[in-house]
Design a protein around this motif. Sequence first.
Motif, PDB file in Angstrom:
ATOM      1  N   LYS A   4       0.846  -1.195   0.000  1.00 61.43           N
ATOM      2  CA  LYS A   4       0.000   0.000   0.000  1.00 61.43           C
ATOM      3  C   LYS A   4       0.883   1.248   0.000  1.00 61.43           C
ATOM      4  O   LYS A   4       0.589   2.226  -0.677  1.00 61.43           O
ATOM      5  N   GLY A   5       1.979   1.192   0.735  1.00 65.49           N
ATOM      6  CA  GLY A   5       2.919   2.315   0.761  1.00 65.49           C
ATOM      7  C   GLY A   5       3.527   2.561  -0.615  1.00 65.49           C
ATOM      8  O   GLY A   5       3.654   3.699  -1.055  1.00 65.49           O
ATOM      9  N   LYS A   6       3.882   1.492  -1.284  1.00 65.78           N
ATOM     10  CA  LYS A   6       4.448   1.618  -2.640  1.00 65.78           C
ATOM     11  C   LYS A   6       3.412   2.198  -3.601  1.00 65.78           C
ATOM     12  O   LYS A   6       3.745   2.999  -4.461  1.00 65.78           O
ATOM     13  N   MET A   7       2.163   1.766  -3.426  1.00 61.27           N
ATOM     14  CA  MET A   7       1.094   2.280  -4.293  1.00 61.27           C
ATOM     15  C   MET A   7       0.897   3.777  -4.072  1.00 61.27           C
ATOM     16  O   MET A   7       0.736   4.535  -5.031  1.00 61.27           O
ATOM     17  N   ASP A   8       0.918   4.205  -2.806  1.00 60.48           N
ATOM     18  CA  ASP A   8       0.776   5.631  -2.516  1.00 60.48           C
ATOM     19  C   ASP A   8       1.937   6.430  -3.114  1.00 60.48           C
ATOM     20  O   ASP A   8       1.739   7.524  -3.639  1.00 60.48           O
ATOM     21  N   GLN A   9       3.129   5.862  -3.030  1.00 63.76           N
ATOM     22  CA  GLN A   9       4.287   6.552  -3.601  1.00 63.76           C
ATOM     23  C   GLN A   9       4.163   6.676  -5.121  1.00 63.76           C
ATOM     24  O   GLN A   9       4.444   7.740  -5.684  1.00 63.76           O
ATOM     25  N   ALA A  10       3.732   5.611  -5.779  1.00 63.05           N
ATOM     26  CA  ALA A  10       3.580   5.643  -7.236  1.00 63.05           C
ATOM     27  C   ALA A  10       2.478   6.629  -7.636  1.00 63.05           C
ATOM     28  O   ALA A  10       2.645   7.410  -8.584  1.00 63.05           O
ATOM     29  N   LYS A  11       1.372   6.584  -6.912  1.00 56.55           N
ATOM     30  CA  LYS A  11       0.272   7.506  -7.193  1.00 56.55           C
ATOM     31  C   LYS A  11       0.735   8.946  -6.996  1.00 56.55           C
ATOM     32  O   LYS A  11       0.436   9.833  -7.805  1.00 56.55           O
ATOM     33  N   GLY A  12       1.494   9.160  -5.933  1.00 58.47           N
ATOM     34  CA  GLY A  12       2.003  10.496  -5.649  1.00 58.47           C
ATOM     35  C   GLY A  12       2.953  10.995  -6.715  1.00 58.47           C
ATOM     36  O   GLY A  12       2.910  12.162  -7.120  1.00 58.47           O
ATOM     37  N   MET A  33       2.606  14.907  -1.036  1.00 56.05           N
ATOM     38  CA  MET A  33       1.991  14.402   0.200  1.00 56.05           C
ATOM     39  C   MET A  33       1.721  12.894   0.100  1.00 56.05           C
ATOM     40  O   MET A  33       1.966  12.156   1.054  1.00 56.05           O
ATOM     41  N   ASP A  34       1.230  12.443  -1.046  1.00 60.31           N
ATOM     42  CA  ASP A  34       0.979  11.012  -1.231  1.00 60.31           C
ATOM     43  C   ASP A  34       2.284  10.219  -1.125  1.00 60.31           C
ATOM     44  O   ASP A  34       2.314   9.133  -0.539  1.00 60.31           O
ATOM     45  N   GLN A  35       3.341  10.754  -1.692  1.00 54.71           N
ATOM     46  CA  GLN A  35       4.632  10.073  -1.619  1.00 54.71           C
ATOM     47  C   GLN A  35       5.113   9.982  -0.172  1.00 54.71           C
ATOM     48  O   GLN A  35       5.590   8.927   0.269  1.00 54.71           O
ATOM     49  N   ALA A  36       4.962  11.072   0.572  1.00 54.59           N
ATOM     50  CA  ALA A  36       5.372  11.071   1.981  1.00 54.59           C
ATOM     51  C   ALA A  36       4.532  10.082   2.785  1.00 54.59           C
ATOM     52  O   ALA A  36       5.049   9.360   3.647  1.00 54.59           O
ATOM     53  N   LYS A  37       3.239  10.033   2.492  1.00 52.76           N
ATOM     54  CA  LYS A  37       2.345   9.099   3.182  1.00 52.76           C
ATOM     55  C   LYS A  37       2.777   7.658   2.885  1.00 52.76           C
ATOM     56  O   LYS A  37       2.803   6.813   3.784  1.00 52.76           O
ATOM     57  N   GLY A  38       3.130   7.389   1.643  1.00 52.08           N
ATOM     58  CA  GLY A  38       3.579   6.051   1.274  1.00 52.08           C
ATOM     59  C   GLY A  38       4.860   5.658   1.987  1.00 52.08           C
ATOM     60  O   GLY A  38       5.005   4.525   2.463  1.00 52.08           O
ATOM     61  N   LYS A  39       5.796   6.584   2.088  1.00 54.57           N
ATOM     62  CA  LYS A  39       7.048   6.305   2.789  1.00 54.57           C
ATOM     63  C   LYS A  39       6.784   6.051   4.266  1.00 54.57           C
ATOM     64  O   LYS A  39       7.407   5.175   4.874  1.00 54.57           O
ATOM     65  N   ALA A  40       5.865   6.802   4.853  1.00 61.47           N
ATOM     66  CA  ALA A  40       5.521   6.611   6.263  1.00 61.47           C
ATOM     67  C   ALA A  40       4.889   5.232   6.479  1.00 61.47           C
ATOM     68  O   ALA A  40       5.191   4.550   7.465  1.00 61.47           O
TER      69      ALA A  40
END
Length: 65
Positions: A4-12, A33-40
């Motif tokens: 899910k984190g990787k998906m958020d990073q890609a979407k971001g 922000m999406d990328q930061a959320k994915g990394k978190a």
Amino acid sequence: MADKGKMDQAKGKAKETVGKVTGDDRMKAEGKMDQAKGKAKEALSETEKRARGIQDSLRDKNDRT
């Protein structure tokens, strides 16, 4: 959760790129922000894995004594 984190990073990254191309600062910011959320999310997942590993090793020690 790491997936899910990787998906958020890609979407971001995609949002950020679209924002750059179109000149949409809001879209670019959302992407960051999406990328930061994915990394978190990835960091949280890694921490949970380590905690489970420590918990398992402590449980094993207690079982041996």
